[in-house]
Design an enzyme around this catalytic site. Sequence first.
Site, short mmCIF file in Angstrom:
data_model
loop_
_atom_site.label_atom_id
_atom_site.label_comp_id
_atom_site.label_asym_id
_atom_site.label_seq_id
_atom_site.Cartn_x
_atom_site.Cartn_y
_atom_site.Cartn_z
N HIS A 1 -1.52 4.16 -2.50
CA HIS A 1 -1.74 2.85 -1.88
C HIS A 1 -3.21 2.72 -1.50
O HIS A 1 -4.01 3.63 -1.71
CB HIS A 1 -0.85 2.70 -0.65
CG HIS A 1 0.61 2.62 -0.96
ND1 HIS A 1 1.32 1.43 -0.96
CD2 HIS A 1 1.50 3.58 -1.29
CE1 HIS A 1 2.58 1.67 -1.27
NE2 HIS A 1 2.72 2.97 -1.48
N GLU B 1 -2.55 6.95 1.20
CA GLU B 1 -3.54 5.87 1.33
C GLU B 1 -4.87 6.46 0.90
O GLU B 1 -5.44 7.30 1.61
CB GLU B 1 -3.59 5.38 2.78
CG GLU B 1 -2.25 4.97 3.37
CD GLU B 1 -1.78 3.60 2.88
OE1 GLU B 1 -2.57 2.92 2.20
OE2 GLU B 1 -0.63 3.23 3.18
#
Length: 491
Positions: free
Chosen positions: A226, A308
């Site tokens: 992500h 992330e």
Amino acid sequence: MINLRFVHRLLFLTAIYIFLPPTAARGGHSDYINPGYGNFSFHGIARNLFAQEELRPSLELTRGYMTNDDLEKAMKDFTKRCSKISRLYSIGKSVNGFPLWVIEISDRPGEIEAEPAFKYIGNVHGDEPVGRELLIRLANWICDNYKKDPLAQMIVENVHLHILPSLNPDGFSIRKRNNANDVDLNRDFPDQFSPVNDDLSLRQPETRAIMTWLRDTRFTASATLHGGALVANFPWDGTEDRRKYYYGCPDDEAYRFLARIYSKSHRNMSLSKEFKEGITNGASWYPIYGGMQDWNYIYGGCFELTLEISDNKWPRAPELPTIWDYNRKSMLNLVASIVKTGVHGRIFSLDQGKPLPGLVVVKGINYTVKAHQEYADYHRLLAPGQIYEVTASSPGYKPKTASVWLGDNAVTADFILIPEESSRGNLLRSNCDCDCKSCGQPLLAHFFTETNNGITLTLIVVVVFLCFLLQRRVRFNLLKQKQSSRRPITV
């Protein structure tokens, strides 16, 4: 004079700020403040409140990124160039009919082996395209280096690596977070804290594709890429009472270990001032429900991390080589960890010497790992530096337990299970397919009823000797299957 419309608007926004929880969308926001450290930022909270209304990136910003057609061509070109160690397949189609292409990398692609499998998924959210760019770079790097780099070679020879660069090609094409039906795919999975619904017809096509994929392919671990923050996130993603606090899953220690592998291998993730060691429990960051991560662990038997990997959700294309350089080692080390650490092995039956599908549990951890139906291999990820009591079981057989000291390297623990005694105390049973009266009867009972005592005694000795030879043969075969890098244990 006071503007009443302004006052009303201010009161409305204040009410939202006070009573509504942040709706930050994991993967994510670079300015989201981790509540666990007591930091405060009105700007960060405001971003979270209106996360779903973010402006689409401009067309100018998308220049230099692969289009969906570019990505498809790059994947097809890759499998042609690296045909000996890869194959290309699709797990389904998006809402608008674009194939969800997957690259498998292995020394025996497309075949089932007694090896762990790992999957990487990118572009779950359409406006987070960095993952799709990094994953095609990862595939090409392995292809270019597997003959000369030990880590790449180890992955190719010991892991089946599956790479899905874009789960949400429709969202990418319109530069929006959700898919073409305006659904957040990372909120579309059955959730343990919400009414569970396994009816695939009610899920988005992309979600259904993932769920079917995991039913057809057994993955040991996985990660989704992500953007919008820099942290390795692990389960649980939500809590029973829907409040925000640390809520660990049964394998919390193992997950923290895996998350640290990624974070510490990264150029600067572990140096984060917002997240200690660059890792975070999902529920302590901000709870979400219907996420892919928890579903993988509960229903797919797969340890998944949500990574992330970029503070900026859609950085300019010239920044991609640097982001790749920062993440490359982490991406490789995470895949390699499912071979280099944990407890691995196979389950066999003593009576037939064949692989035996079964279950593996670890004392004190409420989680069950299933051995493969055909090869009976299992791969149990655990945090190192401890002694674990590992138990293998299978219906109709006595369970066996081994105490395993797990250090820095993986341990192989194979189990040979003994059939349970029947009500008459016999272990051996006939497997003949003939139509004679003795079929299905205990073998020793048949000997006693059909032969005299002298012949019976001789036959018993022969049977015992054959059992001894069979057990020696099983142990010999197991020794041949050991990998030289693991410390073998046979129970």
